[in-house]
Design a protein around this motif. Sequence first.
Motif, PDB file in Angstrom:
ATOM      1  N   PRO A  72       0.536  -1.133  -0.167  1.00 40.78           N
ATOM      2  CA  PRO A  72      -0.019  -0.050  -0.013  1.00 40.78           C
ATOM      3  C   PRO A  72       0.712   1.225   0.047  1.00 40.78           C
ATOM      4  CG  PRO A  72      -0.643  -1.412   1.812  1.00 40.78           C
ATOM      5  CD  PRO A  72       0.488  -2.111   0.981  1.00 40.78           C
ATOM      6  N   LEU A  73       1.655   1.274   0.316  1.00 40.88           N
ATOM      7  CA  LEU A  73       3.067   2.736   1.035  1.00 40.88           C
ATOM      8  C   LEU A  73       3.861   2.812  -0.992  1.00 40.88           C
ATOM      9  CD1 LEU A  73       5.450   1.738   3.465  1.00 40.88           C
ATOM     10  CD2 LEU A  73       3.431   3.038   3.586  1.00 40.88           C
ATOM     11  N   LEU A  74       3.495   1.354  -1.867  1.00 42.59           N
ATOM     12  CA  LEU A  74       3.930   2.194  -3.502  1.00 42.59           C
ATOM     13  C   LEU A  74       2.424   2.036  -4.589  1.00 42.59           C
ATOM     14  CD1 LEU A  74       6.641  -0.502  -3.095  1.00 42.59           C
ATOM     15  CD2 LEU A  74       6.820   2.338  -2.510  1.00 42.59           C
ATOM     16  N   ALA A  75       1.389   1.201  -3.725  1.00 47.64           N
ATOM     17  CA  ALA A  75       0.067   1.497  -5.189  1.00 47.64           C
ATOM     18  C   ALA A  75      -0.059   2.857  -5.514  1.00 47.64           C
ATOM     19  CB  ALA A  75      -0.465   0.803  -4.111  1.00 47.64           C
ATOM     20  N   LYS A  76      -0.252   3.929  -4.460  1.00 48.05           N
ATOM     21  CA  LYS A  76      -0.390   5.482  -5.668  1.00 48.05           C
ATOM     22  C   LYS A  76       0.880   5.779  -6.692  1.00 48.05           C
ATOM     23  CE  LYS A  76      -3.731   7.017  -2.658  1.00 48.05           C
ATOM     24  NZ  LYS A  76      -4.695   5.862  -3.147  1.00 48.05           N
ATOM     25  N   ALA A  77       2.301   5.315  -6.632  1.00 46.03           N
ATOM     26  CA  ALA A  77       2.903   5.793  -7.108  1.00 46.03           C
ATOM     27  C   ALA A  77       2.722   4.898  -8.293  1.00 46.03           C
ATOM     28  CB  ALA A  77       4.025   4.897  -6.589  1.00 46.03           C
ATOM     29  N   LEU A  98      -3.139  19.154   1.003  1.00 44.65           N
ATOM     30  CA  LEU A  98      -3.228  17.923   0.105  1.00 44.65           C
ATOM     31  C   LEU A  98      -2.427  17.288  -0.919  1.00 44.65           C
ATOM     32  CD1 LEU A  98      -7.303  17.362   0.176  1.00 44.65           C
ATOM     33  CD2 LEU A  98      -5.958  16.137   1.688  1.00 44.65           C
ATOM     34  N   LEU A  99      -1.955  17.818  -1.637  1.00 40.18           N
ATOM     35  CA  LEU A  99      -1.284  18.161  -2.456  1.00 40.18           C
ATOM     36  C   LEU A  99      -0.257  17.806  -2.772  1.00 40.18           C
ATOM     37  CD1 LEU A  99      -1.717  17.348  -6.751  1.00 40.18           C
ATOM     38  CD2 LEU A  99      -1.549  19.783  -6.142  1.00 40.18           C
ATOM     39  N   LYS A 100       0.777  17.960  -1.985  1.00 42.88           N
ATOM     40  CA  LYS A 100       2.254  18.229  -1.727  1.00 42.88           C
ATOM     41  C   LYS A 100       2.331  16.954  -0.390  1.00 42.88           C
ATOM     42  CE  LYS A 100       6.834  19.290  -1.163  1.00 42.88           C
ATOM     43  NZ  LYS A 100       6.925  17.901  -1.262  1.00 42.88           N
ATOM     44  N   THR A 101       1.507  15.938   0.124  1.00 43.19           N
ATOM     45  CA  THR A 101       0.865  14.863   0.859  1.00 43.19           C
ATOM     46  C   THR A 101       1.483  14.545  -0.421  1.00 43.19           C
ATOM     47  OG1 THR A 101       0.166  15.942   2.831  1.00 43.19           O
ATOM     48  CG2 THR A 101       0.327  13.492   2.788  1.00 43.19           C
ATOM     49  N   TYR A 102       0.378  14.061  -0.883  1.00 37.19           N
ATOM     50  CA  TYR A 102       0.079  13.290  -2.490  1.00 37.19           C
ATOM     51  C   TYR A 102       1.471  12.766  -3.200  1.00 37.19           C
ATOM     52  CZ  TYR A 102      -1.398  10.777  -6.771  1.00 37.19           C
ATOM     53  OH  TYR A 102      -1.769   9.884  -8.450  1.00 37.19           O
ATOM     54  N   ILE A 103       2.158  14.173  -3.137  1.00 43.30           N
ATOM     55  CA  ILE A 103       2.746  14.310  -4.534  1.00 43.30           C
ATOM     56  C   ILE A 103       4.212  13.447  -3.405  1.00 43.30           C
ATOM     57  CG2 ILE A 103       5.319  15.683  -5.302  1.00 43.30           C
ATOM     58  CD1 ILE A 103       2.512  17.352  -6.152  1.00 43.30           C
ATOM     59  N   TRP A 117       3.831  10.611  -1.981  1.00 42.01           N
ATOM     60  CA  TRP A 117       3.984   9.050  -2.209  1.00 42.01           C
ATOM     61  C   TRP A 117       4.277   8.493  -2.846  1.00 42.01           C
ATOM     62  CZ3 TRP A 117       1.261   5.643   1.411  1.00 42.01           C
ATOM     63  CH2 TRP A 117       0.889   5.667   2.785  1.00 42.01           C
ATOM     64  N   ILE A 118       3.324   9.524  -4.191  1.00 47.30           N
ATOM     65  CA  ILE A 118       3.731   9.051  -5.570  1.00 47.30           C
ATOM     66  C   ILE A 118       5.550   9.284  -5.749  1.00 47.30           C
ATOM     67  CG2 ILE A 118       1.406   9.809  -6.145  1.00 47.30           C
ATOM     68  CD1 ILE A 118       2.984  11.824  -8.005  1.00 47.30           C
ATOM     69  N   SER A 119       6.191   9.823  -5.265  1.00 42.05           N
ATOM     70  CA  SER A 119       7.472   9.747  -5.793  1.00 42.05           C
ATOM     71  C   SER A 119       8.934   8.892  -5.187  1.00 42.05           C
ATOM     72  CB  SER A 119       8.141  11.563  -4.722  1.00 42.05           C
ATOM     73  OG  SER A 119       7.071  12.540  -5.545  1.00 42.05           O
ATOM     74  N   VAL A 120       8.213   8.167  -5.785  1.00 43.53           N
ATOM     75  CA  VAL A 120       8.820   6.471  -5.671  1.00 43.53           C
ATOM     76  C   VAL A 120       9.611   5.728  -6.452  1.00 43.53           C
ATOM     77  CG1 VAL A 120       8.447   4.248  -5.039  1.00 43.53           C
ATOM     78  CG2 VAL A 120       7.035   5.441  -4.144  1.00 43.53           C
ATOM     79  N   ILE A 121      11.238   5.966  -6.095  1.00 40.51           N
ATOM     80  CA  ILE A 121      11.873   5.536  -6.805  1.00 40.51           C
ATOM     81  C   ILE A 121      11.931   4.625  -7.415  1.00 40.51           C
ATOM     82  CG2 ILE A 121      13.716   5.408  -4.879  1.00 40.51           C
ATOM     83  CD1 ILE A 121      15.980   6.448  -6.592  1.00 40.51           C
ATOM     84  N   GLY A 122      12.131   4.428  -8.259  1.00 38.27           N
ATOM     85  CA  GLY A 122      12.401   2.489  -8.977  1.00 38.27           C
ATOM     86  C   GLY A 122      10.877   2.669  -9.684  1.00 38.27           C
ATOM     87  N   VAL A 123       9.373   3.554  -9.371  1.00 38.70           N
ATOM     88  CA  VAL A 123       8.239   3.316 -10.161  1.00 38.70           C
ATOM     89  C   VAL A 123       7.896   4.646 -10.953  1.00 38.70           C
ATOM     90  CG1 VAL A 123       6.282   3.370  -9.608  1.00 38.70           C
ATOM     91  CG2 VAL A 123       7.600   2.208  -8.122  1.00 38.70           C
ATOM     92  N   VAL A 124       7.938   5.729  -9.792  1.00 40.09           N
ATOM     93  CA  VAL A 124       7.834   7.179 -11.258  1.00 40.09           C
ATOM     94  C   VAL A 124       9.150   7.894 -11.863  1.00 40.09           C
ATOM     95  CG1 VAL A 124       7.164   9.341 -10.809  1.00 40.09           C
ATOM     96  CG2 VAL A 124       5.633   7.219  -9.835  1.00 40.09           C
TER      97      VAL A 124
END
Length: 188
Positions: free
Chosen positions: A64-69, A92-97, A99-106
Amino acid sequence: MILFVDSTVREDSRTRRLAERLVSRLADNDVRVLRLEDEHLRPFDARTLDRRTRAIEAGRWNSPLLAKAAEFASVDQIVVAAPFWDLSFPALLKTYIEWISVIGVVFRYSDDGRPIGLCRARRLFYVSTSGGPAETDPFGFGYVEALAKSFWGIPDVRRIAATGLDIVGADVEAILRSAETEIDKVRP
Ligand SMILES: Cc1cc2nc3c(=O)[nH]c(=O)nc-3n(C[C@H](O)[C@H](O)[C@H](O)COP(=O)(O)O)c2cc1C
């Protein structure tokens, strides 16, 4: 698939009105709506950051920690609804950013330390409204544009904005309709 990232909060949000029109212009179905207010994402602290790092290292991409990315990286187009708050956008948007800023995914890094985008989307729309005359938006749109182009690998990043809505005497409907005319010209 279109991802609609909605950081609006007010019930009669003008930003959401414009963004929803754009989303229905781009696609009738195949839309994933993320009302960030309902996602209850928390900013990363030491514990969750550590858990996320371990999930990345173990390649647990369905965590779940990587799913948003993973979702963000896989869609064809992205529409972000972001009211102009405090010269930028809601936290809210900064927090979403975060969550999605995952190396190897995004994104990943090249051997010489430069980010290389891994997102499938070719186009991102940033829809915003402001109370004052925000002709440019360097800390809101400008920031998302820089991330999209340099980190996420999304080349076509556009802002659609209706400004000056809270100025005394403003013809709010006319300003919104003018933005809607612009939206109706967007190539689906
Ligand atoms: C918390 C907050 C901060 C705001 N900060 C600004 C600002 O810095 N500059 C500005 O022009 N308008 C500002 N506004 C006004 C909003 O940008 C404007 O009312 C906008 O249309 C709200 O979007 P919405 O109708 O989608 O909620 C702010 C409004 C709120 C609620």
